[in-house]
Design an enzyme around this catalytic site. Structure first.
Site, PDB file in Angstrom:
ATOM      1  CB  VAL A   1      14.131  10.388  -1.599  1.00 17.97           C
ATOM      2  CG1 VAL A   1      15.188   9.455  -2.154  1.00 17.97           C
ATOM      3  CG2 VAL A   1      14.778  11.512  -0.841  1.00 17.97           C
TER       4      VAL A   1
ATOM      5  NE  ARG B   1       8.006  10.818   6.524  1.00 18.00           N
ATOM      6  CZ  ARG B   1       8.164  11.254   5.280  1.00 18.00           C
ATOM      7  NH1 ARG B   1       8.796  10.531   4.406  1.00 18.00           N
ATOM      8  NH2 ARG B   1       7.673  12.418   4.920  1.00 18.00           N
TER       9      ARG B   1
ATOM     10  CG  PHE C   1       8.456   6.717 -12.813  1.00 17.78           C
ATOM     11  CD1 PHE C   1       9.478   7.230 -13.602  1.00 17.78           C
ATOM     12  CD2 PHE C   1       8.800   5.962 -11.678  1.00 17.78           C
ATOM     13  CE1 PHE C   1      10.813   6.993 -13.288  1.00 17.78           C
ATOM     14  CE2 PHE C   1      10.127   5.735 -11.350  1.00 17.78           C
ATOM     15  CZ  PHE C   1      11.130   6.229 -12.160  1.00 17.78           C
ATOM     16  CB  ILE C   2       8.013   2.141 -14.205  1.00 17.12           C
ATOM     17  CG1 ILE C   2       8.715   2.688 -12.960  1.00 17.12           C
ATOM     18  CG2 ILE C   2       8.812   0.969 -14.783  1.00 17.12           C
ATOM     19  CD1 ILE C   2       8.732   1.721 -11.770  1.00 17.12           C
TER      20      ILE C   2
ATOM     21  CE1 TYR D   1       2.658  -0.585  -3.878  1.00 18.50           C
ATOM     22  CE2 TYR D   1       4.658  -1.041  -2.625  1.00 18.50           C
ATOM     23  CZ  TYR D   1       4.038  -0.771  -3.825  1.00 18.50           C
ATOM     24  OH  TYR D   1       4.776  -0.691  -4.979  1.00 18.50           O
TER      25      TYR D   1
END
Ligand SMILES: NC(=O)c1ccc[n+]([C@@H]2O[C@H](COP(=O)([O-])OP(=O)(O)OC[C@H]3O[C@@H](n4cnc5c(N)ncnc54)[C@H](O)[C@@H]3O)[C@@H](O)[C@H]2O)c1
Length: 307
Positions: free
Chosen positions: A185, A266, A11-12, A142
Site C-alpha cells: 500500500v 475486500r 525490491f528486498i 501463497y
C-alpha cells in the site's frame, strides 16, 4: 563468502545483495526480471538472468559453488496464487528445492537465508502480536507455498545438517518497492499521490498491518548470515499501524492535501496483523531501527527523487 541471492533484482533482494557486496562477499544474483529490474542490480555482483525453476540456473549455481544461498525470488502475488496455485507452488516450492539441491551439489553450501512470510503464514489468528509459537495456518496458496519452503529447509537440516534462517517478514516497505501488481500500500499510494491521482482505501481504513522498513529487513539478512540460530523468526516491528495513518503520513511527506476515497472492503481481508519480534532480538540480536513515520519519510523522498 560466495553467496547466491535469488530475486536480487527485486525490491528486498537487491538491497540485501548491496549489503552483502558492501561486506566483501562474492555475490551471484539470479533473477528472471519478472517483477525485478536491471536498474536495481549491484554492479559489483555477477548477474544470471534465469528462472529459479530451470535446469540452466541449477547448473550455474552448482558451478558457482556457493557457501550460502539467500532466497528472495518468489511469486509474491497472493491473488495470483489463488487463481494459479500450481504456478505459485512450482515457483516458490519447486524453485526453492531446485536452488537448494544445486547449492548442495556445488559442495560448499553451509547455510540458507530464506525470505519467509509472517504476514501470510499465521492466517487469521487472534493472538496479536503473533509469536513464532503460533501454529502455521495459511489461508492462501501463497501462504502455503512460502511456509512449505521453510518446512523443506527444516527437513534439510534434519537430513543433511544444512543450517538455515527463515526470516518471516511482516509488511515490508521502502525504496525500490514495485508499484505494479501485488505491491504494498505504501508503494501504490506514494506513486499515486505524487502523480496527483486519488487513492482508494478499501474498507474503513481501520485494518492494521505491521509495517517494517526495508533497511531493517536488510540488517536482519546480514545478521542471519552469521547467526548460530537455526529456524524461523519473525521480522516485524511489533507495532500495528492502520491504513488511515499510513495514508495520513504519506500525504504529509508528499506535501499533498487530498482525502482518500473509501471503497468496499475486500473479501477475506484480514482485519489485524502484527508480529511479535522478541525472538529476533534474542536469537539474532536484531531490532528495527525505523518507526513507520521515519520509514515513510525516507520512502517518499526516494519516490520523489526517482520519478
Ligand atoms: N514485500 C513484502 O512485504 C514481503 C513480505 C513477506 C515475504 N516477502 C518475500 O520476500 C521476497 C522478495 O519480495 P519483494 O517484495 O522484494 O518482491 P519483488 O517482486 O520485488 O522480488 C521478487 C524477485 O524475484 C524475481 N523472481 C520472481 N520469480 C522468479 C523466478 N521464477 N525465477 C527467478 N526470479 C524470479 C522477480 O523478478 C523479483 O526480482 C519474496 O520471497 C517474498 O515472498 C516479501
Amino acid at each position: 563468502m560466495r553467496i547466491v541471492v535469488t530475486g536480487g533484482a527485486g525490491f528486498i533482494g537487491s538491497q540485501v545483495a548491496d549489503a552483502y557486496v558492501a561486506l566483501g562477499h562474492e555475490v551471484l544474483v539470479v533473477d528472471n526480471l519478472s517483477t525485478g529490474s536491471k536498474s536495481n542490480l549491484n554492479p559489483k555482483a555477477s548477474f544470471l538472468e534465469g528462472d529459479v525453476r530451470s535446469e540452466a540456473v541449477a547448473k550455474a549455481v552448482e558451478a558457482f559453488k556457493p557457501d550460502a544461498l539467500n532466497l528472495h525470488a518468489a511469486q509474491i502475488d497472493v491473488r495470483k496464487s489463488v487463481v494459479e496455485p500450481r504456478f505459485d507452488a512450482d515457483t516458490n516450492i519447486g524453485g526453492t528445492l531446485n536452488l537448494v539441491e544445486a547449492g548442495r551439489r556445488g559442495g560448499a553450501l553451509k547455510r540458507v537465508v530464506y525470505a519467509a512470510s509472517g504476514g501470510s503464514m499465521y492466517g487469521d489468528t487472534s493472538v496479536l502480536p503473533t509469536p513464532e509459537t503460533e501454529p502455521a495456518a495459511p489461508v492462501s496458496p501463497y501462504g502455503v507455498s512460502k511456509f512449505t519452503g521453510e518446512l523443506y529447509l527444516s527437513c534439510y537440516r534434519a537430513m543433511h545438517g544444512l543450517h538455515y534462517v527463515a526470516l518471516r517478514y511482516a509488511n515490508v516497505f521502502g525504496p525500490r518497492q514495485n508499484v505494479h501488481g501485488e505491491a504494498g500500500v505504501v508503494a501504490i499510494f506514494s506513486e499515486r499521490l505524487l502523480r496527483g491521482d486519488g487513492c482508494t482505501i478499501y474498507g474503513d481504513g481501520g485494518q492494521t498491518r505491521d509495517f517494517v522498513f526495508v533497511g531493517d529487513v536488510v540488517q536482519a539478512n546480514v545478521k542471519a548470515l552469521t547467526s548460530d540460530y537455526c529456524g524461523g523468526v519473525n521480522i516485524g516491528t511489533g507495532v500495528e499501524t492502520d491504513v488511515n495513518r499510513i495514508f495520513a503520513l504519506l500525504t504529509k511527506y508528499a506535501g499533498v492535501d487530498k482525502p482518500p476515497a473509501y471503497g468496499p472492503q475486500r473479501a477475506g481481508e484480514q482485519r489485524k496483523s502484527v508480529l511479535a519480534n522478541g525472538k529476533a532480538k534474542q536469537v539474532l540480536g536484531w531490532a528495527p531501527r525505523y518507526d513507520v513515520e521515519k520509514g515513510i519519510a525516507e520512502t517518499m523522498a526516494w519516490y520523489q527523487s526517482h520519478r
